[in-house]
Design a protein around this motif. Sequence first.
Motif, PDB file in Angstrom:
ATOM      1  N   LEU A 169       0.807  -1.214   0.000  1.00 30.19           N
ATOM      2  CA  LEU A 169       0.000   0.000   0.000  1.00 30.19           C
ATOM      3  C   LEU A 169       0.840   1.264   0.000  1.00 30.19           C
ATOM      4  N   PHE A 170       2.160   1.141   0.175  1.00 26.75           N
ATOM      5  CA  PHE A 170       2.969   2.345   0.340  1.00 26.75           C
ATOM      6  C   PHE A 170       2.856   3.264  -0.873  1.00 26.75           C
ATOM      7  N   ASN A 171       2.983   2.706  -2.072  1.00 24.94           N
ATOM      8  CA  ASN A 171       2.930   3.532  -3.281  1.00 24.94           C
ATOM      9  C   ASN A 171       1.553   3.564  -3.922  1.00 24.94           C
ATOM     10  N   PHE A 172       0.569   2.952  -3.264  1.00 23.81           N
ATOM     11  CA  PHE A 172      -0.793   2.914  -3.813  1.00 23.81           C
ATOM     12  C   PHE A 172      -0.703   2.478  -5.273  1.00 23.81           C
ATOM     13  N   HIS A 173      -1.082   3.334  -6.214  1.00 22.50           N
ATOM     14  CA  HIS A 173      -0.984   2.968  -7.635  1.00 22.50           C
ATOM     15  C   HIS A 173      -0.634   4.228  -8.416  1.00 22.50           C
ATOM     16  N   THR A 174       0.459   4.190  -9.182  1.00 20.28           N
ATOM     17  CA  THR A 174       0.825   5.332 -10.020  1.00 20.28           C
ATOM     18  C   THR A 174       0.010   5.298 -11.299  1.00 20.28           C
ATOM     19  N   TRP A 175      -0.597   6.437 -11.641  1.00 19.66           N
ATOM     20  CA  TRP A 175      -1.382   6.527 -12.867  1.00 19.66           C
ATOM     21  C   TRP A 175      -0.601   7.336 -13.900  1.00 19.66           C
ATOM     22  N   TRP A 176      -0.262   6.666 -15.007  1.00 13.70           N
ATOM     23  CA  TRP A 176       0.530   7.297 -16.060  1.00 13.70           C
ATOM     24  C   TRP A 176      -0.407   7.877 -17.117  1.00 13.70           C
ATOM     25  N   PHE A 177      -0.550   9.192 -17.120  1.00  9.38           N
ATOM     26  CA  PHE A 177      -1.360   9.819 -18.159  1.00  9.38           C
ATOM     27  C   PHE A 177      -0.655   9.767 -19.512  1.00  9.38           C
ATOM     28  N   GLN A 178       0.656   9.976 -19.514  1.00  7.81           N
ATOM     29  CA  GLN A 178       1.391   9.992 -20.783  1.00  7.81           C
ATOM     30  C   GLN A 178       2.032   8.647 -21.071  1.00  7.81           C
ATOM     31  N   ASP A 179       2.133   8.352 -22.347  1.00 14.57           N
ATOM     32  CA  ASP A 179       2.783   7.140 -22.824  1.00 14.57           C
ATOM     33  C   ASP A 179       3.532   7.516 -24.092  1.00 14.57           C
ATOM     34  N   THR A 203       3.038  15.023 -11.432  1.00 14.71           N
ATOM     35  CA  THR A 203       4.303  15.332 -12.100  1.00 14.71           C
ATOM     36  C   THR A 203       4.030  15.645 -13.565  1.00 14.71           C
ATOM     37  N   GLY A 204       4.790  16.559 -14.133  1.00 16.23           N
ATOM     38  CA  GLY A 204       4.651  16.885 -15.548  1.00 16.23           C
ATOM     39  C   GLY A 204       3.971  18.220 -15.767  1.00 16.23           C
ATOM     40  N   GLU A 205       4.160  18.768 -16.972  1.00 19.43           N
ATOM     41  CA  GLU A 205       3.629  20.089 -17.280  1.00 19.43           C
ATOM     42  C   GLU A 205       2.185  20.074 -17.775  1.00 19.43           C
ATOM     43  N   LEU A 206       1.665  18.916 -18.164  1.00 21.00           N
ATOM     44  CA  LEU A 206       0.294  18.868 -18.676  1.00 21.00           C
ATOM     45  C   LEU A 206      -0.697  19.136 -17.551  1.00 21.00           C
ATOM     46  N   ILE A 257       7.383  13.142 -17.323  1.00 21.47           N
ATOM     47  CA  ILE A 257       6.222  12.482 -17.911  1.00 21.47           C
ATOM     48  C   ILE A 257       5.026  12.653 -16.971  1.00 21.47           C
ATOM     49  N   SER A 258       3.882  13.027 -17.495  1.00 26.87           N
ATOM     50  CA  SER A 258       2.724  13.403 -16.666  1.00 26.87           C
ATOM     51  C   SER A 258       2.087  12.179 -16.031  1.00 26.87           C
ATOM     52  N   ARG A 259       1.913  12.252 -14.709  1.00 22.58           N
ATOM     53  CA  ARG A 259       1.371  11.136 -13.941  1.00 22.58           C
ATOM     54  C   ARG A 259       0.903  11.614 -12.577  1.00 22.58           C
ATOM     55  N   ILE A 260       0.202  10.717 -11.867  1.00 18.13           N
ATOM     56  CA  ILE A 260      -0.202  10.940 -10.479  1.00 18.13           C
ATOM     57  C   ILE A 260       0.457   9.859  -9.639  1.00 18.13           C
ATOM     58  N   GLU A 261       1.164  10.266  -8.572  1.00 13.87           N
ATOM     59  CA  GLU A 261       1.836   9.317  -7.696  1.00 13.87           C
ATOM     60  C   GLU A 261       1.312   9.451  -6.268  1.00 13.87           C
ATOM     61  N   TYR A 262       1.327   8.328  -5.563  1.00 14.45           N
ATOM     62  CA  TYR A 262       0.851   8.269  -4.184  1.00 14.45           C
ATOM     63  C   TYR A 262       1.939   7.654  -3.306  1.00 14.45           C
ATOM     64  N   GLU A 263       2.138   8.243  -2.136  1.00 14.01           N
ATOM     65  CA  GLU A 263       3.045   7.655  -1.156  1.00 14.01           C
ATOM     66  C   GLU A 263       2.377   7.711   0.213  1.00 14.01           C
ATOM     67  N   LEU A 264       2.299   6.565   0.854  1.00 12.79           N
ATOM     68  CA  LEU A 264       1.605   6.451   2.130  1.00 12.79           C
ATOM     69  C   LEU A 264       2.363   7.203   3.216  1.00 12.79           C
ATOM     70  N   LYS A 265       1.688   8.162   3.838  1.00 11.90           N
ATOM     71  CA  LYS A 265       2.298   8.948   4.904  1.00 11.90           C
ATOM     72  C   LYS A 265       2.069   8.293   6.259  1.00 11.90           C
ATOM     73  N   GLN A 266       0.816   7.932   6.549  1.00 19.94           N
ATOM     74  CA  GLN A 266       0.535   7.256   7.814  1.00 19.94           C
ATOM     75  C   GLN A 266      -0.843   6.614   7.768  1.00 19.94           C
ATOM     76  N   ILE A 267      -1.036   5.631   8.644  1.00 23.97           N
ATOM     77  CA  ILE A 267      -2.352   5.022   8.857  1.00 23.97           C
ATOM     78  C   ILE A 267      -2.732   5.252  10.310  1.00 23.97           C
ATOM     79  N   THR A 268      -3.930   5.758  10.535  1.00 22.38           N
ATOM     80  CA  THR A 268      -4.440   5.941  11.892  1.00 22.38           C
ATOM     81  C   THR A 268      -5.255   4.710  12.267  1.00 22.38           C
ATOM     82  N   MET A 269      -4.765   3.976  13.266  1.00 25.70           N
ATOM     83  CA  MET A 269      -5.435   2.749  13.679  1.00 25.70           C
ATOM     84  C   MET A 269      -6.752   3.063  14.391  1.00 25.70           C
ATOM     85  N   LEU A 270      -7.555   2.002  14.575  1.00 23.80           N
ATOM     86  CA  LEU A 270      -8.870   2.187  15.186  1.00 23.80           C
ATOM     87  C   LEU A 270      -8.773   2.679  16.622  1.00 23.80           C
ATOM     88  N   ASP A 271      -7.642   2.375  17.300  1.00 23.46           N
ATOM     89  CA  ASP A 271      -7.463   2.841  18.672  1.00 23.46           C
ATOM     90  C   ASP A 271      -6.828   4.222  18.739  1.00 23.46           C
TER      91      ASP A 271
END
Length: 671
Positions: A169-179, A203-206, A257-271
Amino acid sequence: MNKLLLPLLLVFSISIFAQEEDHQFNQQNFNVGSTRVTKEDLYANTYLPDTTANAFYIYESGYSEIEDGREFNLFTNYEAKIKILNKEGYDEANITIPLYKGGSDKEKIHDLKATTYYLEGSTLKSTVLSESKIFTEENDKYEYIKFTFPDVKPGSVLVYSYQIETPYLFNFHTWWFQDDIPKAYSRYETEIPANYEYNIVKTGELELDQNDADIKKNCFYGGQSQNAGDCLTTIYAMQEIPAFIEEDYLTSKYNYISRIEYELKQITMLDGYERKYTKEWKDVDREFKTDKGIGKQLKKDRLVDELLPVDIASQDNDLDKAKAIYSFVRDNYKWNGNYGIFDEMNIKDLLDEHTGNISSVNVLLHNFYNNAGYTVYPVISATRNAGFPKKIIPVLSDFNYLFVLLEIDGKEYMLDATDEFVKFGQLPFRALNQYGRKLDFDTESSWIDIAPEEFSKVAYRDSLFVQEDGTSIVKSSQSFDGYHASSARRKISEASEDEQILKGLNFVRDSYQLIDLSYENEDDTSKELLVNYELKNISQKINDRIYLNPFTFVFWKENPFKLEERKYPIDFGYKDIYSSSILVEVPENYEIIEMPKQEMFALPNGAAKIQYITQKADDNHLFVRLRVIFSEAMYPSGYYPYLKEFMDKLVNIQNQSVIVLKEKIDNLAEN
C-alpha cells in the motif's frame, strides 16, 4: 515541475463525457467514454491532434480501492481501448503487465481479458485472446504477464482489461497519463479510507482537465464489530494527451512524464495510534548517523592513518594538498561500475582490494579529508537517468549516488574520485542531476544545487591553405576544457586508431582526409586537452572557380531539436562556449569574389548567442570567426521554439557558408 495536489480541497468539477454517444473529439466521433467499440472507432484512419501517430488510446480508465474487512489489499481495475492506425503501430498490440514480488507476498492479476475488433468489408469482427497465449516471465523483483493481441491489422481496435491485487500500500498505484503514443482520454478514480493518509503528487507540465475530490460516507469497514468509516474519493482526468517523445538533452523522462503518484504517509489505527510510513529528514539523518553502512563507514578514519605518502601528508592543509589527496584516491582506488548507496559497503575491503562501488570510493575520499582535518561532507544524490530525488518527503530509494563536498577558504568543491577523466572540483556528467542532499550529522542536512559554475569550452583554430588545383590543406589546433575535455579524453583512451579519434572528437566533413594527428595533456586533467590535426580536402574547383566551405569541423551536423512542441526542459548539464577561428589563404592568382555574410543571433534575455564574422584581411587572406555561447545549463520548455531556430541558424552557418574564388583575368589571358 511537481505540483502537490491537495485532494481535500475541491477546487472545481468538470463534467466530462456524461453521455458517451453525444461527444465529438476534434471533429472525430470516437467513443471516448467507455471501452465499447463503435463504427466511428473502427472507421477512423487518423488522429487529428497528432497526424503522425501510428496508434493511440481512444479511452483509458482505472479505479483503485482498498478492500475492507479482510486483508486490506489494494485492488485496481484497469481497462483500455487502443486504435491501430497502420502497420507501424503494431507494437502497441504487445502488452506487458509487471507484478511486483516482495519477500513473502506478491501482486496478483485477475480477470485478464483482451479482444481485437476489426472490419471485414462493413462487417464488424472480433477475436478473443486465448488463455493459452498469455505468458509469464520473471526476474528477482517482478513477474511479467505478456500477450499479443490476435488478428491485428490497420484499423483494428484493441480492448483489454484486468484487475491487480497488491498487499503493498505504500505507493498505492501510479497513474501514467502519458505514454509513447497519444491518448484521447485518460481517467483515474480512487476511493481511499480516510484513516489512510497519502501524499498525492502530480508530475509533468500537462494540466488536468478534471480534478475532483469528495468525501464518501460510511464506505469502509475495519472489521465486523467496527462502524463504517468515511473515504476520500478522487477523479483525475486528461484529454488530448500528447505522446511523450524522448529527445536529446533530457535527464530522465521520469522527471517530466505526466502522472499521479501516491506515497503512504501514515495510517491511523482504530485505537487512535498513528503508524507513520513516511519519515521526515531529521529521522533519516538520525538513521544515517547510526547506520552500519554509510554512518559506520564514515567514522572509519583510523583505517586511512599513514596511508597517504609522506610528501602529501606533510603539506599544509591548503588547496594543493586537497588536490593531491583527490588524485591519490582516484589513481589508487577504482570504481567497479556499481551504483547504490545502501548496498553493503566496507572501507576495509576497498583498501584491501582497491576496487569498490560509488559510495565506498567516495566515502574513502571523505575519510582521507576528515582524517587530515578538512571540513568535508558526504552528499547523496541520483544519476541523471535515475530521475530527481523527491524533496518534500524522504524516499531513500530515489538515491543511488554519493559524492563529497569539500570546503576550503570559504569555497566549496564537489568531488567524485570514480572518474579518471574529470578534474578536481568537477563531478562526472552522470552526476549533474540538479541537486543533492548534504548530510550534516552535527547540525541538519540540507539540499544543495549541483550546477557547474564554469563554462566548458571547445575552441578550433584553423589555417586553411587553398591550392591552385582546388584542393586545400587544413591545419587545426583544438582545445577542450571542462566537460568537453573529459568526454574527449575518454574517447581518446577508448580509440585504437587515429581515424577513430578524429571522428570521435569532431564532426568532420567527409571530403577531408587525415594526414597527421597529435595531442597533449591527455593524461593531465588539470590542463586543457590540446589536439592538432593536418588534413587534406579534395578539389572543389569548377572551371575557373573554386568553391570552399571554410568549416572543416562543425559543432553539430544537424539540428537535434525536431519536435513540434516540447513539454519538458532542455538540459545540457553545463554552460558551454564553442568557438572557431579560421584563416583562409588563397592562391596569388585567385581573387575572392564571394564570401559568407556576417550574422548575429540571440535567444530572449541573451540566454544564448551566435556571433558570426567574416572579414577580408587583404586580397589573399580571409578571417572567419564563429562564437556560440550557451549561458545556461538548462532552458525551460518555453525556450524550445527559440532554441530550435537557434540551432537551425548554427547548422546552416556551418553547412552552407561558401567562399568563391575566381582565377584572375591576367592569369587566364596568359594561359
